[in-house]
Design an enzyme around this catalytic site. Sequence first.
Site, mmCIF file in Angstrom:
data_model
loop_
_atom_site.group_PDB
_atom_site.id
_atom_site.type_symbol
_atom_site.label_atom_id
_atom_site.label_comp_id
_atom_site.label_asym_id
_atom_site.label_seq_id
_atom_site.Cartn_x
_atom_site.Cartn_y
_atom_site.Cartn_z
ATOM 1 N N GLU A 96 -6.995 1.628 -13.731
ATOM 2 C CA GLU A 96 -6.285 2.668 -12.875
ATOM 3 C C GLU A 96 -5.155 3.318 -13.638
ATOM 4 O O GLU A 96 -4.808 4.608 -14.052
ATOM 5 C CB GLU A 96 -6.097 2.496 -11.591
ATOM 6 C CG GLU A 96 -7.290 2.246 -10.742
ATOM 7 C CD GLU A 96 -7.136 1.932 -9.194
ATOM 8 O OE1 GLU A 96 -5.691 1.608 -8.784
ATOM 9 O OE2 GLU A 96 -7.768 1.903 -8.278
ATOM 10 N N GLU A 155 -26.591 14.469 -4.508
ATOM 11 C CA GLU A 155 -27.993 14.521 -4.100
ATOM 12 C C GLU A 155 -28.784 13.640 -4.676
ATOM 13 O O GLU A 155 -29.886 13.188 -4.206
ATOM 14 C CB GLU A 155 -28.183 16.018 -4.151
ATOM 15 C CG GLU A 155 -28.634 16.488 -5.511
ATOM 16 C CD GLU A 155 -28.932 17.935 -5.906
ATOM 17 O OE1 GLU A 155 -30.159 18.182 -5.358
ATOM 18 O OE2 GLU A 155 -28.072 18.743 -6.357
ATOM 19 N N TYR A 198 -8.695 -3.834 -11.688
ATOM 20 C CA TYR A 198 -8.421 -2.499 -11.058
ATOM 21 C C TYR A 198 -6.911 -1.768 -11.742
ATOM 22 O O TYR A 198 -7.267 -0.886 -11.836
ATOM 23 C CB TYR A 198 -7.986 -2.829 -9.194
ATOM 24 C CG TYR A 198 -9.363 -2.824 -8.443
ATOM 25 C CD1 TYR A 198 -9.691 -1.851 -7.606
ATOM 26 C CD2 TYR A 198 -9.936 -4.242 -8.607
ATOM 27 C CE1 TYR A 198 -10.642 -1.857 -6.830
ATOM 28 C CE2 TYR A 198 -10.827 -4.307 -7.522
ATOM 29 C CZ TYR A 198 -11.193 -3.194 -6.586
ATOM 30 O OH TYR A 198 -12.270 -3.434 -5.878
ATOM 31 N N CYS A 239 0.795 -1.151 0.063
ATOM 32 C CA CYS A 239 -0.111 0.029 -0.120
ATOM 33 C C CYS A 239 0.755 1.296 0.079
ATOM 34 O O CYS A 239 0.679 2.242 -0.887
ATOM 35 C CB CYS A 239 -0.967 -0.106 1.148
ATOM 36 S SG CYS A 239 -1.909 1.598 1.493
ATOM 37 N N CYS A 281 -1.298 1.541 -3.149
ATOM 38 C CA CYS A 281 -2.414 2.534 -2.987
ATOM 39 C C CYS A 281 -1.701 4.102 -2.987
ATOM 40 O O CYS A 281 -2.411 5.026 -3.547
ATOM 41 C CB CYS A 281 -3.101 2.478 -1.787
ATOM 42 S SG CYS A 281 -3.436 0.915 -1.474
ATOM 43 N N HIS A 319 -28.067 20.865 -2.366
ATOM 44 C CA HIS A 319 -28.004 21.122 -3.577
ATOM 45 C C HIS A 319 -27.039 22.679 -3.831
ATOM 46 O O HIS A 319 -26.834 23.216 -2.927
ATOM 47 C CB HIS A 319 -29.417 21.643 -3.890
ATOM 48 C CG HIS A 319 -29.634 21.974 -5.262
ATOM 49 N ND1 HIS A 319 -29.630 21.121 -6.339
ATOM 50 C CD2 HIS A 319 -30.022 23.194 -5.865
ATOM 51 C CE1 HIS A 319 -29.757 21.920 -7.516
ATOM 52 N NE2 HIS A 319 -30.091 22.957 -7.483
ATOM 53 N N LYS A 366 0.054 5.396 -6.076
ATOM 54 C CA LYS A 366 -0.796 5.377 -7.309
ATOM 55 C C LYS A 366 -1.721 6.401 -7.050
ATOM 56 O O LYS A 366 -1.864 7.240 -8.146
ATOM 57 C CB LYS A 366 -1.668 3.989 -7.192
ATOM 58 C CG LYS A 366 -2.651 3.806 -8.112
ATOM 59 C CD LYS A 366 -3.947 4.228 -7.843
ATOM 60 C CE LYS A 366 -4.542 4.005 -6.438
ATOM 61 N NZ LYS A 366 -5.256 2.648 -6.537
HETATM 62 P P1 NDP Z 1 -7.469 -8.203 -11.057
HETATM 63 O O1 NDP Z 1 -8.006 -9.450 -10.614
HETATM 64 O O2 NDP Z 1 -8.677 -6.916 -10.492
HETATM 65 O O3 NDP Z 1 -7.466 -7.930 -12.530
HETATM 66 C C1 NDP Z 1 -6.573 -8.844 -13.179
HETATM 67 C C2 NDP Z 1 -7.154 -8.587 -14.632
HETATM 68 O O4 NDP Z 1 -6.062 -9.472 -15.537
HETATM 69 C C3 NDP Z 1 -8.451 -9.112 -15.008
HETATM 70 O O5 NDP Z 1 -8.948 -8.290 -16.185
HETATM 71 C C4 NDP Z 1 -8.089 -10.676 -15.672
HETATM 72 O O6 NDP Z 1 -8.854 -11.049 -16.661
HETATM 73 C C5 NDP Z 1 -6.661 -10.228 -16.366
HETATM 74 N N1 NDP Z 1 -6.103 -11.527 -16.527
HETATM 75 C C6 NDP Z 1 -5.699 -12.556 -15.526
HETATM 76 N N2 NDP Z 1 -4.836 -13.432 -16.185
HETATM 77 C C7 NDP Z 1 -4.753 -13.086 -17.186
HETATM 78 C C8 NDP Z 1 -4.021 -13.623 -18.338
HETATM 79 N N3 NDP Z 1 -3.223 -14.716 -18.306
HETATM 80 N N4 NDP Z 1 -3.793 -13.086 -19.558
HETATM 81 C C9 NDP Z 1 -4.578 -11.853 -19.859
HETATM 82 N N5 NDP Z 1 -5.373 -11.407 -18.876
HETATM 83 C C10 NDP Z 1 -5.417 -11.797 -17.529
HETATM 84 O O7 NDP Z 1 -5.985 -7.781 -10.277
HETATM 85 P P2 NDP Z 1 -5.294 -6.549 -10.199
HETATM 86 O O8 NDP Z 1 -3.955 -6.976 -10.225
HETATM 87 O O9 NDP Z 1 -5.765 -5.387 -11.256
HETATM 88 O O10 NDP Z 1 -5.796 -6.427 -8.752
HETATM 89 C C11 NDP Z 1 -5.398 -7.262 -7.676
HETATM 90 C C12 NDP Z 1 -6.193 -7.049 -6.493
HETATM 91 O O11 NDP Z 1 -5.722 -5.594 -5.706
HETATM 92 C C13 NDP Z 1 -7.748 -6.404 -6.862
HETATM 93 O O12 NDP Z 1 -8.523 -7.346 -7.184
HETATM 94 C C14 NDP Z 1 -7.981 -5.476 -5.709
HETATM 95 O O13 NDP Z 1 -8.615 -6.521 -4.667
HETATM 96 C C15 NDP Z 1 -6.692 -4.832 -5.127
HETATM 97 N N6 NDP Z 1 -6.432 -3.513 -5.725
HETATM 98 C C16 NDP Z 1 -7.218 -2.590 -5.176
HETATM 99 C C17 NDP Z 1 -7.241 -1.199 -5.663
HETATM 100 C C18 NDP Z 1 -8.270 -0.108 -5.108
HETATM 101 O O14 NDP Z 1 -8.688 -0.538 -4.075
HETATM 102 N N7 NDP Z 1 -8.373 0.761 -5.762
HETATM 103 C C19 NDP Z 1 -6.176 -0.932 -6.752
HETATM 104 C C20 NDP Z 1 -5.455 -1.988 -7.175
HETATM 105 C C21 NDP Z 1 -5.522 -3.192 -6.795
HETATM 106 P P3 NDP Z 1 -10.498 -11.793 -16.275
HETATM 107 O O15 NDP Z 1 -11.303 -10.388 -15.926
HETATM 108 O O16 NDP Z 1 -10.982 -12.090 -17.560
HETATM 109 O O17 NDP Z 1 -10.144 -12.686 -15.061
#
Ligand code: NDP
Length: 492
Positions: free
Chosen positions: A182, A480, A178, A43, A48, A475, A51
């Site tokens: 982002e 709202e 995510y 984080c 976080c 408002h 970022k």
């Molecule tokens: P996510 O699980 O959110 O996303 C991973 C993405 O990669 C998905 O779109 C997935 O596709 C794709 N993917 C997975 N494997 C492959 C592959 N072999 N080839 C191509 N695409 C693939 O992971 P993140 O790393 O973005 O984030 C991890 C976690 O960290 C989040 O789930 C969240 O909990 C936390 N996080 C929170 C944030 C916040 O609160 N703002 C910010 C960043 C992270 P598919 O959807 O098809 O599975």
Amino acid sequence: MADFDYDLFVIGGGSGGVRAARTAAATGARVALAEESRMGGTCVIRGCVPKKLMVFASDYADLAEDAKAYGWDAEIGTFDWPRFRGKLHAELDRLEKVYRSMLEKSDVEVFDSRARLADAHSVELADGVRKTAKHILIATGGHPFRPDMPCADLGLVSNDLFLMEELPKNVLIIGGGYIACEFACILNGLGVDVTLYHRGGQILRGFDEEARGLVAEMIADSGVSIHTGTNIVEMKLADEVDVETGTISNSDAALGAPAKNDSTSLGENPKSETRQKAGKRIWVKSTTGREGTFDHVIFATGRRPSTADMGLEDVGVELGRSGEIVVDEYSQSTVPSIYAIGDVTSRLELTPVAIREGMAFVETVFKGNRTPVDHELVPSAVFTRPELGTIGLTEEEASERGEIEVYCTSFRPMRQAFIDKPARTLLKLIVDRETRVILGCHIVADEAGEMIQLVGIAVKAGMTKEQFDRTCAVHPTISEEIVTMREPVRAG
Ligand code: NDP
């Protein structure tokens, strides 16, 4: 009772581990904590916090445009990445010191070392020294992983993005979660040409369909080139691809032995670093046959729990399919003296959740007050432009469970409408038709993260739609509308 060196040994100095160590020490327990990298964890050091600072930085070009449209004589110029990066890292250094000093003030003994389990009550530090503890808490978090494909290690992962020497001109982001979304917005806002390949039909899987649809549209409108139903199949150093003959030479030979696809929690990737220093670009081919050359390919393809080479299985700690530590509702593993919190357990990978898990662990183990962790109705936000704030069930999930009403409004916010900017915002409530309880709330708007935090209190408290409606609107605001949606747009 055995005489242990400590009452608690925490492995991992991220948000969850540090909070657990401090609160346990406050009960009078003798506590130690080992961290192999920088104090603060994902984080603070590579997630976080940096970022969000990049999100702020990326806003200004757009704001300057808006200012002009509002009548200001404003020119923003170009973004000085090295200047920002210097300030960013100075801030991270400051925060790391804050974390360290909080531990010192709490009388937690800190070991700047990797630690692994030696047995159910002992850890071994990198120098071979062993320490014993009545309880061991694993809070080692997770790390980004690259898909298993040749040359994947030429690409970057999120950890690397805060360390880039220069801002690239163009990037390809793989993934639609995510981190992918982002960083697509951040880099686009900083002036980088961004292409995103997502293997699914729509980005942000798991979020409310309407909300993710609007976010996708707005990200695309801002200039990110989103290709859904598309994945990467091949990548090489660009100068090894002979366009005339289509011949590809071996990039591993050019850059030395391949690094592991499963990046370490430190995000070290010597091969990618060598490539960047040599100014080499990456050639990519997609599943749809599209070819392109990019300064960077960024894998945002998910994160894995950091449990490798920890000695966990040897002492009998059960791991799940992705390597996560299997724990019960009190964060206790299959070895009674060993607990785990945060991303290493793959429950809900969010900083505030890890912190709560750490505090519940201390309540249970050190205060004699068995406290399960509440993972229901946790609000969260995706810091895209616009942001997506969410709590509770999506319309799709809720309609599968029972009869619901959907209250939804989408409009152009006043601020952007005034300057004729094609921005849109969405506020949506999912209501249980019988009990009238709000089951879910989804907001796509600037500052939706701030909004969902506040609405989240009411949703978590189990408030009904009618109770929302009894609150007077503020408002003129975007939020709202959350108390003025009188008629459902549909029932399901
Ligand atoms: P996510 O699980 O959110 O996303 C991973 C993405 O990669 C998905 O779109 C997935 O596709 C794709 N993917 C997975 N494997 C492959 C592959 N072999 N080839 C191509 N695409 C693939 O992971 P993140 O790393 O973005 O984030 C991890 C976690 O960290 C989040 O789930 C969240 O909990 C936390 N996080 C929170 C944030 C916040 O609160 N703002 C910010 C960043 C992270 P598919 O959807 O098809 O599975």
